[in-house]
Structures are given as structure tokens and as C-alpha cells.
Design a protein around this motif. Structure first.
Motif, PDB file in Angstrom:
ATOM      1  N   UNK A   4       0.838  -1.203   0.000  1.00 59.74           N
ATOM      2  CA  UNK A   4       0.000   0.000   0.000  1.00 59.74           C
ATOM      3  C   UNK A   4       0.875   1.255   0.000  1.00 59.74           C
ATOM      4  N   UNK A   5       1.947   1.179   0.771  1.00 56.82           N
ATOM      5  CA  UNK A   5       2.840   2.337   0.874  1.00 56.82           C
ATOM      6  C   UNK A   5       3.500   2.637  -0.479  1.00 56.82           C
ATOM      7  N   UNK A   6       3.926   1.568  -1.143  1.00 54.38           N
ATOM      8  CA  UNK A   6       4.561   1.735  -2.459  1.00 54.38           C
ATOM      9  C   UNK A   6       3.533   2.264  -3.460  1.00 54.38           C
ATOM     10  N   UNK A   7       2.311   1.748  -3.367  1.00 56.19           N
ATOM     11  CA  UNK A   7       1.249   2.216  -4.284  1.00 56.19           C
ATOM     12  C   UNK A   7       0.990   3.703  -4.071  1.00 56.19           C
ATOM     13  N   UNK A   8       0.919   4.115  -2.808  1.00 57.67           N
ATOM     14  CA  UNK A   8       0.723   5.543  -2.501  1.00 57.67           C
ATOM     15  C   UNK A   8       1.856   6.377  -3.090  1.00 57.67           C
ATOM     16  N   UNK A   9       3.054   5.823  -2.956  1.00 58.62           N
ATOM     17  CA  UNK A   9       4.236   6.523  -3.453  1.00 58.62           C
ATOM     18  C   UNK A   9       4.136   6.724  -4.970  1.00 58.62           C
ATOM     19  N   UNK A  10       3.712   5.686  -5.667  1.00 58.41           N
ATOM     20  CA  UNK A  10       3.567   5.794  -7.126  1.00 58.41           C
ATOM     21  C   UNK A  10       2.497   6.824  -7.481  1.00 58.41           C
ATOM     22  N   UNK A  11       1.420   6.836  -6.698  1.00 55.97           N
ATOM     23  CA  UNK A  11       0.364   7.838  -6.930  1.00 55.97           C
ATOM     24  C   UNK A  11       0.936   9.245  -6.802  1.00 55.97           C
ATOM     25  N   UNK A  12       1.743   9.427  -5.745  1.00 55.42           N
ATOM     26  CA  UNK A  12       2.325  10.758  -5.506  1.00 55.42           C
ATOM     27  C   UNK A  12       3.245  11.157  -6.655  1.00 55.42           C
TER      28      UNK A  12
END
Lengths: 262, 415
Positions: free
Chosen positions: A204-212
Motif C-alpha cells: 500500500x505504501x509503495x502504491x501511494x508513493x507511485x500515486x504521488x
């Protein structure tokens, strides 16, 4: 939706373009036809996910779009594909480039993130991130190390700069890999199952990072099995048996929505 | 960046790298030490031979035997030629007009000195001991200008030959075999029946066993009498300004004087061939050590490549070319070669100095009180260059193999 057989229209010159893209692995009778004439155009600042069953050719497409692999120009019987199978990165046909030129193109334009991290274990997190910059040679060693520290700091890894890559957790390693992929401010970030080897929280953290990163205007092409992650992209391409069967815009690009001034 | 990655990988396998370096070091050390040892003996032999026997010697006959008159008249090889009742001419072999020849020789560029000699075989006896000798009749003053025989005297004085009517200077080996010492009187008998007594007025030692055990000098007139060659000069010995050019000078002199003229290289060609064979053997042995060391390098680099296939794929993904990957592994091999070779040169030098100090008396082709070590810069260059080339070749295979991996196949898990 019927399989698409022509490049998806995008505004302006596409950053990545596949034209009648074929890829055969193996030779002669043993050859496997992985990609069977894919046409695709990805514009700047797009956040694209590619989904599909295992063996559908999505990772192969990603590697070809990133210049890590070259298209096949002939079928198993030696008959040339017409029009010639090709990938263009920022307008340059990867097939025509020599190994060193293609390597330089990858170094400048593409940043890869893989499922299994692939950090160099003899190097610290900071050094791993600095290496592509040192290869490009536009920054001095100290400047590259400073930028690496800054990138890692933005990803919450400021306390792990000098830690050897193999002494980082899986989530940390993947974040370092993302920082490394971003090191040379690439035109496109290509991620192959970036959360596939992570637990839910880290994923989830990596996904959020990609979104950012995407929200900041970075072009991202991501291959994933994870439907939830794929839905976070602005455009989702579905592959089946070496062809694009669906190319769907999920939402307008954040940058596009913000207008040209953004 | 390539250098940085290469060194980091190199240091990651310190122990294995050290073993490889040690292999290269040992082979380079052995090459340097064995080459110095071999060169020590050959140099001693060459220098002593050249200095004690002169650089060039002119004989008393032409190189090619003269074509018989009948053959000159009827050169057809199928012609039937017969001479009935012919008798071999009793011809004394000698250098005609030796003073004229000597005068010509002394004026030639490159010739420092020339000395007339008469040579022949004789049996020398002292008490119950006897042996065969090469008698060299000389003019002492001229002889000391073309050879170092005067400086090789260990007992007595070479110049006393002129002052002593029956003086004889013998080699140390001859002295040992006969048991004859200074001022002892020995008997000489020539193959022609000439017989005389002579007093030992000097003993020389060149260090070259064949010379010290077979040669004796006497005044030229006495030798001509003993050998029944009155007024005959059958050899002229020459000293040149550079013994390395002796072959070139000998060719020129032969074309001028018409007699067979041998450089020291031609006279000692058999020994020189032996030294060349020794050199080849040394090179083969030390080269084998180097090849073994190279296999070590090959092995460790292959392991290093196999261990880092994923690294190679990721390096390729962020922009390293196949050439960059080749360089990463080639640099590791070259560093092993460089450190090993430099270490080998230092150890080789130390070993040479150590062996030089060992008091091991040797008496073979040459006689010495210790091991003769002769260092030549080319031994060091050759050792270094061979080590670098062989190790680079050994590193090339793993380096190319590393560069040959397809990053996509690696990432897919095919390797």
C-alpha cells in the motif's frame, strides 16, 4: 471491447509508442510468439497500468517499451512483419540503436522498478540510488550522493542512507529501487509488479508513493496483477494472449485536469 | 562508475582475490628468479669465454674448401673424372703474410687489437700424470690486448712468458689434474713427435671449465718449434669495440682476409644453443605456473559472474552497456594481474638478492663460489607483460560471458 489494433490516440507526440509490436522468444519451431502486433501510444505524464493473465505478454511489453529488449522483426519462418515491428522511445526507434546507444537511452529516459527489488547488495542505499547518476555523468560524485540522499529522504529513508541494501526490509528495498529509478529524472518510470513481493502494508505504501509520483507529473507504466493497484492508474490496458484487448481511461490525468500551466 | 562497481565487487571477495593474486605473484617471482639464475650462468660463460678467447678468430683456411682443378675444368656433375697416381700435397696450413693481415686488421674500424697465434694439440705429462692440451703460442704483449688472460692469472705472471725461455702458463684445471704447481717442469709432446720440457710460470683461472681444463699458453716461437710449424701463424685473435657486434665484424673481416673468420658466437654456438634451450625450459615452466594462476583468475571471475547475474541485469536496466559490463569484470582481472605482477616483481627481486647471497659453490660449465644471478630489465618487463596479458585473457571469458547475459531473461528467472 474488441482488441485494439492501432495506436491509442494521445495529445501531442507520444513518449512511448509501439507499432505492430511483435516479440518471439526462442528460435524456429520452438519459437513462442509472445506479442502479436501490439499498437500503443503513451503520452507524457500518463499513469498507465497494464494488466492481464500470466503469459499474456504484459511484462514483455514493458521491457520493450523501456528499451531493455528489442522487438522481433520477423516471424518464426523469417517473414518480416509489415509494417515493421517497432518501439519508439521519445521518437527513437529502439531497434536501430546500438547496444551503447540503447543503454544510454535507458539511462536517460527510463527508470525501472522490478518485483524483486534488484538492489546491488555490496552498495549502500544511497550508493544504489547514486549509481545511475554516476553512469549518466552529469553530476559529480558528491552531487549525485547528495541528490540520492534527498530522494531517499523524500521516500522516508533518510535514516537508512548508509545501510547496505541487503540489510533493508523488503518495503525499504522497493522504495530504494523507486528512488533509483527516479534518480535521473527519467521520462518514464516502468514498474513490473512493484508490490508483488511485498506485504499488504508495504504494498500500500509503495502504491501511494507511485500515486504521488504520478501526481507530480511523472509518466508511469506499471504492470500488475493487482486489480486494486491497477485501478489507481489513469489508464488501464488489458492484455490477453499477446494483444491489447482493452485500453480504458479510468480518469483524467491530474496534470491534464490542472491544465497546461501545471 | 564502472571502476567504482568493479572495485566494490573485487573487494567483496577479498579472500579469493588474494589467492588469485598469490598465484600470479608466485609465477612472476619464479620467472624473475629463474631467468636471473639462468642468465647468471650463461652471462658468466659468455663473458669469460669472450674475454679469455677473444671476440673473433681468423683460421688458416677458407670457409669453403677450394674446388679441385680437375673439377674446375670439368664442372659437369655427371662427368667421369679420374686422376691416376696422384699424391696428396704436403701442405702446411697457415695464414699467409700474417704481418700484412695483422696490419690490415688493426686499421679496420671496430677492431681494438689483433694478436697472432699458433695453435695445436700436445700431450702434457708431469710425473705419472698426463693429459691432452690445446697449446696456444702467443706474443704475450699482443695477447693481453685481445684477451683478459693476463688478468685471469691466479699464480705467477703471464708477462714472464717473454722472459722465460721455456715458460708455460696452464689452466687451473690442468694444474689440478697434473698436480703441477708453479715452477714445476712438465713435458710436452706434439703429434708430430716434437718434444720439449716447460716450466710452469703461471696458472690462470677463467671460471669456464672447458678453458681451464684444456688450455696452456707458451711463447709463440716455442710453440712453433714444439708443433713443428716454424714461422707459422695459424690463428689471429681479435678484440673489437663491442663483442655483441662480433658476428657483423667477422663477416666483414672474412670478406677482406679470405680466411674462415669466426665470431665468438659461432665458435660457441653449441653452448649458446644449450642456453637457448634452458631459456625455453625456464619460460615453459614459469609460463605453466602463470597459466595455472590464470585458471584461478578465470575460476573466481566465473563464480563472481554467476553470483551476480541479477546485478548484471539491474546494471543493464539502468543504463550500462555490454561493454560496461565487460569492463567491470575485466578490470577485476587486471587488478588481480597488476597487484600480483607488481608483488611478483618485488618478491622476485628479493629472491634474486637472497639467492645471490647463498654460498653454494658450483662447478660445471662454469665455476663459481655462489649462485650467479644476472638481472636484465627485460626479465622484469617480460614477467610483468606476460602476467598482465595472460590474466587479461583469462578475465576476458567471464567478462564477455557477463556481458552476454540478456537482462530480460535474467529478470524472468531464466538464469
Amino acid at each position: 471491447m474488441a482488441p485494439t489494433d492501432r495506436p491509442t490516440p494521445t495529445a501531442g507526440a507520444p513518449l512511448l509508442m509501439a507499432r505492430n509490436l511483435h516479440r518471439l522468444l526462442g528460435e524456429a519451431e520452438l519459437a513462442t510468439h509472445i506479442l502479436k502486433g501490439v499498437n500503443l501510444a503513451i503520452g507524457r505524464r500518463e499513469y498507465v497500468s497494464i494488466v492481464g493473465a500470466s503469459g499474456s505478454g504484459k511484462s514483455t511489453l514493458l521491457y520493450l517499451l523501456g528499451g531493455l529488449d528489442r522487438p522481433s522483426r520477423e516471424d518464426a519462418d523469417g517473414v518480416p512483419f509489415e509494417p515493421p515491428s517497432a518501439v519508439f522511445i521519445d521518437g527513437r526507434d529502439t531497434y536501430d540503436l546500438g547496444d551503447a546507444e540503447l543503454a544510454l537511452l535507458r539511462n536517460e529516459k527510463c527508470g525501472f522498478v522490478f518485483q524483486f527489488h534488484y538492489l546491488l547488495k555490496e552498495f549502500t542505499a544511497q550508493e544504489n540510488v547514486a549509481l545511475p547518476m554516476l553512469k549518466l555523468g552529469r553530476l559529480s560524485r558528491s552531487e549525485a550522493m547528495d541528490r540520492a540522499a534527498s530522494l531517499l529522504g523524500q521516500l522516508g529513508l533518510e535514516s537508512k542512507l548508509r545501510r547496505r541494501a541487503n540489510r533493508l526490509s523488503g518495503g525499504e528495498q522497493q522504495r530504494v529501487a523507486i528512488a533509483r529509478a527516479m534518480a535521473n529524472q527519467p521520462a518514464v518510470l516502468l514498474a513490473d509488479e512493484p508490490t508483488g513481493n511485498l506485504d499488504k502494508a508495504n504494498g500500500e505504501r509503495v502504491a501511494d508513493l507511485l500515486d504521488q509520483i504520478a501526481a507530480a507529473g511523472q509518466t508511469i507504466v506499471m504492470v500488475t496483477h493487482d486489480a486494486h493497484l491497477a485501478q489507481r492508474a489513469e489508464r488501464m490496458i488489458t492484455m490477453e494472449d499477446g494483444l491489447i484487448v482493452e485500453d480504458r481511461r479510468l480518469r483524467q490525468s491530474a496534470m491534464a485536469a490542472a491544465g497546461p500551466s501545471a | 562508475m564502472v571502476w567504482h562497481v568493479s572495485m566494490r565487487y573485487f573487494l567483496a571477495h577479498k579472500r579469493q582475490s588474494l589467492v588469485c593474486i598469490a598465484g600470479v605473484t608466485i609465477s612472476v617471482t619464479m620467472y624473475v628468479a629463474m631467468s636471473a639464475l639462468m642468465a647468471g650462468f650463461s652471462d658468466k660463460f659468455i663473458i669469460e669465454t669472450v674475454e679469455s678467447s677473444g671476440h673473433i678468430s681468423i683460421g688458416d683456411e677458407p670457409r669453403e674448401s677450394r674446388t679441385p682443378i680437375l673439377e674446375q675444368a670439368f664442372p659437369d656433375p655427371d662427368a667421369l673424372r679420374a686422376l691416376v697416381g696422384s699424391k696428396p700435397r704436403d701442405q702446411v696450413k697457415k695464414i699467409k703474410n700474417p704481418d700484412g693481415v695483422l696490419g690490415k686488421l688493426r686499421r679496420l674500424p671496430g677492431v681494438i687489437a689483433a694478436a697472432p697465434e699458433v695453435t695445436g694439440q700436445a700431450i702434457v705429462s708431469y710425473g705419472t700424470k698426463e693429459m691432452s692440451l690445446s697449446i696456444i703460442g702467443v706474443e704475450p704483449e699482443a695477447q693481453t690486448r685481445v684477451t683478459t688472460i693476463g688478468q685471469n692469472i691466479i699464480e705467477g705472471d703471464f708477462s714472464r712468458l717473454r722472459a722465460t725461455a721455456d715458460g708455460l702458463v696452464i689452466g687451473r684445471g690442468v694444474s689440478l689434474v697434473l698436480g703441477a704447481r708453479l715452477d714445476d717442469v712438465v713435458t710436452l709432446v706434439s703429434p708430430n713427435g716434437g718434444r720439449t720440457t716447460a716450466r710452469v710460470i703461471g696458472v690462470f683461472e677463467t671460471g669456464v671449465t672447458p678453458v681451464d681444463y684444456s688450455r696452456a699458453y707458451m711463447l709463440i716461437n716455442n710453440a712453433q718449434t714444439l708443433l713443428d710449424r716454424k714461422n707459422v701463424i695459424n690463428r689471429i685473435t681479435i678484440r673489437t669495440d663491442d663483442y655483441n657486434k662480433a658476428e657483423e665484424y667477422a663477416r666483414q673481416i672474412e670478406s677482406i682476409v679470405g680466411y674462415k673468420t669466426e665470431s665468438w658466437q659461432e665458435s660457441n654456438s653449441n653452448f649458446l644453443k644449450i642456453f637457448r634451450v634452458q631459456e625455453v625450459i625456464t619460460t615453459v615452466i614459469t609460463g605453466s605456473l602463470l597459466v595455472v594462476a590464470a585458471f584461478g583468475v578465470l575460476n573466481i571471475l566465473i563464480m563472481a559472474v554467476l553470483e551476480r547475474i541479477n546485478d548484471i541485469a539491474i546494471l543493464r536496466s539502468f543504463g550500462l552497456s555490454r561493454l560496461d559490463i565487460t569492463r567491470i569484470y575485466l578490470i577485476q582481472g587486471l587488478v588481480i594481474g597488476l597487484v600480483g605482477a607488481v608483488g611478483g616483481l618485488a618478491c622476485g627481486k628479493a629472491l634474486v638478492e637472497g639467492l645471490r647471497r647463498l654460498p653454494i659453490p658450483v662447478e660445471g660449465l662454469v665455476k663459481t663460489e655462489g649462485l650467479l644471478m644476472s638481472e636484465h630489465p627485460h626479465h622484469y618487463y617480460m614477467a610483468f607483460i606476460s602476467a598482465m596479458v595472460v590474466v587479461a585473457l583469462a578475465a576476458m571469458y567471464p567478462a564477455r560471458r557477463a556481458a552476454g547475459y540478456d537482462p530480460v531473461e535474467v529478470i524472468r528467472g531464466a538464469h
